[in-house]
Design a protein around this motif. Structure first.
Motif, PDB file in Angstrom:
ATOM      1  N   GLN A   1       0.835  -1.211   0.000  1.00 23.04           N
ATOM      2  CA  GLN A   1       0.000   0.000   0.000  1.00 23.04           C
ATOM      3  C   GLN A   1       0.861   1.248   0.000  1.00 23.04           C
ATOM      4  OE1 GLN A   1      -2.529  -0.373   3.411  1.00 23.04           O
ATOM      5  NE2 GLN A   1      -4.236  -1.197   2.205  1.00 23.04           N
ATOM      6  N   LEU A   2       1.923   1.235   0.762  1.00 22.80           N
ATOM      7  CA  LEU A   2       2.830   2.380   0.822  1.00 22.80           C
ATOM      8  C   LEU A   2       3.497   2.618  -0.548  1.00 22.80           C
ATOM      9  CD1 LEU A   2       4.078   4.520   2.628  1.00 22.80           C
ATOM     10  CD2 LEU A   2       5.864   2.907   3.212  1.00 22.80           C
ATOM     11  N   ALA A   3       3.890   1.547  -1.220  1.00 22.53           N
ATOM     12  CA  ALA A   3       4.511   1.679  -2.540  1.00 22.53           C
ATOM     13  C   ALA A   3       3.504   2.193  -3.572  1.00 22.53           C
ATOM     14  CB  ALA A   3       5.082   0.333  -2.986  1.00 22.53           C
ATOM     15  N   GLN A   4       2.259   1.706  -3.502  1.00 23.45           N
ATOM     16  CA  GLN A   4       1.233   2.196  -4.429  1.00 23.45           C
ATOM     17  C   GLN A   4       0.925   3.661  -4.183  1.00 23.45           C
ATOM     18  OE1 GLN A   4      -1.982  -0.554  -3.796  1.00 23.45           O
ATOM     19  NE2 GLN A   4      -1.257  -1.976  -5.380  1.00 23.45           N
ATOM     20  N   ARG A   5       0.864   4.066  -2.910  1.00 21.74           N
ATOM     21  CA  ARG A   5       0.613   5.478  -2.571  1.00 21.74           C
ATOM     22  C   ARG A   5       1.772   6.358  -3.075  1.00 21.74           C
ATOM     23  NH1 ARG A   5      -2.594   9.347  -2.568  1.00 21.74           N
ATOM     24  NH2 ARG A   5      -2.290  10.904  -0.973  1.00 21.74           N
ATOM     25  N   ALA A   6       2.979   5.894  -2.934  1.00 20.09           N
ATOM     26  CA  ALA A   6       4.134   6.645  -3.423  1.00 20.09           C
ATOM     27  C   ALA A   6       4.087   6.765  -4.947  1.00 20.09           C
ATOM     28  CB  ALA A   6       5.429   5.967  -2.981  1.00 20.09           C
ATOM     29  N   ASN A   7       3.667   5.706  -5.602  1.00 20.66           N
ATOM     30  CA  ASN A   7       3.533   5.734  -7.057  1.00 20.66           C
ATOM     31  C   ASN A   7       2.463   6.730  -7.485  1.00 20.66           C
ATOM     32  OD1 ASN A   7       3.807   5.122  -9.732  1.00 20.66           O
ATOM     33  ND2 ASN A   7       2.645   3.224  -9.635  1.00 20.66           N
ATOM     34  N   GLU A   8       1.328   6.756  -6.787  1.00 17.99           N
ATOM     35  CA  GLU A   8       0.263   7.709  -7.112  1.00 17.99           C
ATOM     36  C   GLU A   8       0.735   9.143  -6.916  1.00 17.99           C
ATOM     37  OE1 GLU A   8      -3.059   6.696  -4.684  1.00 17.99           O
ATOM     38  OE2 GLU A   8      -3.398   4.775  -5.668  1.00 17.99           O
ATOM     39  N   ILE A   9       1.437   9.410  -5.836  1.00 21.54           N
ATOM     40  CA  ILE A   9       1.927  10.765  -5.562  1.00 21.54           C
ATOM     41  C   ILE A   9       2.953  11.174  -6.608  1.00 21.54           C
ATOM     42  CG2 ILE A   9       3.273  12.156  -3.941  1.00 21.54           C
ATOM     43  CD1 ILE A   9       1.903  10.558  -1.681  1.00 21.54           C
ATOM     44  N   ALA A  10       3.816  10.253  -6.992  1.00 22.28           N
ATOM     45  CA  ALA A  10       4.850  10.571  -7.977  1.00 22.28           C
ATOM     46  C   ALA A  10       4.247  10.847  -9.350  1.00 22.28           C
ATOM     47  CB  ALA A  10       5.853   9.430  -8.064  1.00 22.28           C
ATOM     48  N   ASN A  11       3.165  10.179  -9.681  1.00 25.29           N
ATOM     49  CA  ASN A  11       2.553  10.338 -10.997  1.00 25.29           C
ATOM     50  C   ASN A  11       1.482  11.416 -11.045  1.00 25.29           C
ATOM     51  OD1 ASN A  11       4.115   8.392 -12.242  1.00 25.29           O
ATOM     52  ND2 ASN A  11       2.746   6.746 -11.605  1.00 25.29           N
ATOM     53  N   SER A  12       1.086  11.962  -9.884  1.00 25.14           N
ATOM     54  CA  SER A  12       0.068  13.012  -9.899  1.00 25.14           C
ATOM     55  C   SER A  12       0.724  14.362 -10.143  1.00 25.14           C
ATOM     56  CB  SER A  12      -0.700  13.025  -8.582  1.00 25.14           C
ATOM     57  OG  SER A  12       0.139  13.460  -7.537  1.00 25.14           O
ATOM     58  N   SER A  13      -0.078  15.306 -10.650  1.00 28.48           N
ATOM     59  CA  SER A  13       0.467  16.629 -10.951  1.00 28.48           C
ATOM     60  C   SER A  13       0.557  17.491  -9.695  1.00 28.48           C
ATOM     61  CB  SER A  13      -0.389  17.317 -12.000  1.00 28.48           C
ATOM     62  OG  SER A  13      -1.712  17.451 -11.512  1.00 28.48           O
ATOM     63  N   SER A  14      -0.269  17.221  -8.714  1.00 29.31           N
ATOM     64  CA  SER A  14      -0.215  17.998  -7.480  1.00 29.31           C
ATOM     65  C   SER A  14       0.462  17.162  -6.379  1.00 29.31           C
ATOM     66  CB  SER A  14      -1.618  18.393  -7.037  1.00 29.31           C
ATOM     67  OG  SER A  14      -2.358  17.241  -6.710  1.00 29.31           O
ATOM     68  N   ASN A  15       0.950  17.827  -5.367  1.00 27.60           N
ATOM     69  CA  ASN A  15       1.593  17.135  -4.259  1.00 27.60           C
ATOM     70  C   ASN A  15       0.683  17.135  -3.038  1.00 27.60           C
ATOM     71  OD1 ASN A  15       3.892  16.617  -5.687  1.00 27.60           O
ATOM     72  ND2 ASN A  15       4.799  18.600  -5.216  1.00 27.60           N
ATOM     73  N   ALA A  16      -0.612  16.784  -3.269  1.00 32.51           N
ATOM     74  CA  ALA A  16      -1.591  16.852  -2.189  1.00 32.51           C
ATOM     75  C   ALA A  16      -1.281  15.837  -1.087  1.00 32.51           C
ATOM     76  CB  ALA A  16      -2.993  16.611  -2.752  1.00 32.51           C
ATOM     77  N   GLY A  17      -0.836  14.658  -1.440  1.00 31.23           N
ATOM     78  CA  GLY A  17      -0.619  13.632  -0.438  1.00 31.23           C
ATOM     79  C   GLY A  17       0.814  13.532   0.011  1.00 31.23           C
ATOM     80  N   ALA A  18       1.661  14.452  -0.390  1.00 34.42           N
ATOM     81  CA  ALA A  18       3.083  14.374  -0.049  1.00 34.42           C
ATOM     82  C   ALA A  18       3.303  14.737   1.402  1.00 34.42           C
ATOM     83  CB  ALA A  18       3.883  15.318  -0.930  1.00 34.42           C
ATOM     84  N   VAL A  19       4.251  14.067   2.011  1.00 32.82           N
ATOM     85  CA  VAL A  19       4.620  14.342   3.391  1.00 32.82           C
ATOM     86  C   VAL A  19       5.612  15.501   3.404  1.00 32.82           C
ATOM     87  CG1 VAL A  19       5.658  13.372   5.463  1.00 32.82           C
ATOM     88  CG2 VAL A  19       4.279  11.929   3.963  1.00 32.82           C
ATOM     89  N   ARG A  20       5.386  16.476   4.335  1.00 36.34           N
ATOM     90  CA  ARG A  20       6.274  17.633   4.386  1.00 36.34           C
ATOM     91  C   ARG A  20       7.171  17.590   5.547  1.00 36.34           C
ATOM     92  NH1 ARG A  20       1.632  21.824   2.594  1.00 36.34           N
ATOM     93  NH2 ARG A  20       1.244  20.731   0.726  1.00 36.34           N
TER      94      ARG A  20
END
Length: 128
Positions: free
Chosen positions: A109-128
């Motif tokens: 799940q963590l790898a899929q979430r990272a893949n979604e964040i990397a492929n999305s245009s916005s960084n909405a789910g990125a950890v700051r």
């Protein structure tokens, strides 16, 4: 009786009609010549008025041709880059380390979430 009186004048009537017809033919020919001259003048004016638009159209066609050539070159460059990336990815996937990799459900799940964040245009789910 009238025939008898007009008989000597027939040749003059026919001659007058022939002269009238010949004059009318000459008049029609002169009108045709005037019409040809007017048509040439109008054609010259039309071609002079349309010439800038034809030149602009030719320039735009050349610009479109150059843009098409640039697009084809860019597509070829992208194909080459994609082929290189695919080749490198294939080499990495075929390594023994990644072939035998087993992920747990949480790490998957963590790898899929990272893949979604990397492929999305916005960084909405990125950890700051």
């Amino acid at each position: 009786m009238i025939d008898a009186m007009l008989a000597p004048l027939y040749k003059w009537i026919i001659l007058a009609l022939l002269i009238f017809i010949a004059g009318y033919v000459l008049y029609c020919n002169s009108l045709a010549g005037d019409l040809r001259k007017a048509e040439q003048i109008c054609s010259g004016r039309i071609s002079a008025a349309v010439a800038p638009y034809i030149a602009a159209q030719d320039a735009l066609q050349e610009e479109v041709k150059r843009a098409d050539e640039a697009l084809i070159e860019e597509q070829q460059r992208i194909k080459i880059e994609f082929r290189d990336i695919k080749h490198e990815t294939q080499k990495i996937i075929e390594r023994d380390v990644f072939r035998d990799c087993r992920l747990t459900p949480d790490s998957l799940q963590l790898a899929q979430r990272a893949n979604e964040i990397a492929n999305s245009s916005s960084n909405a789910g990125a950890v700051r």
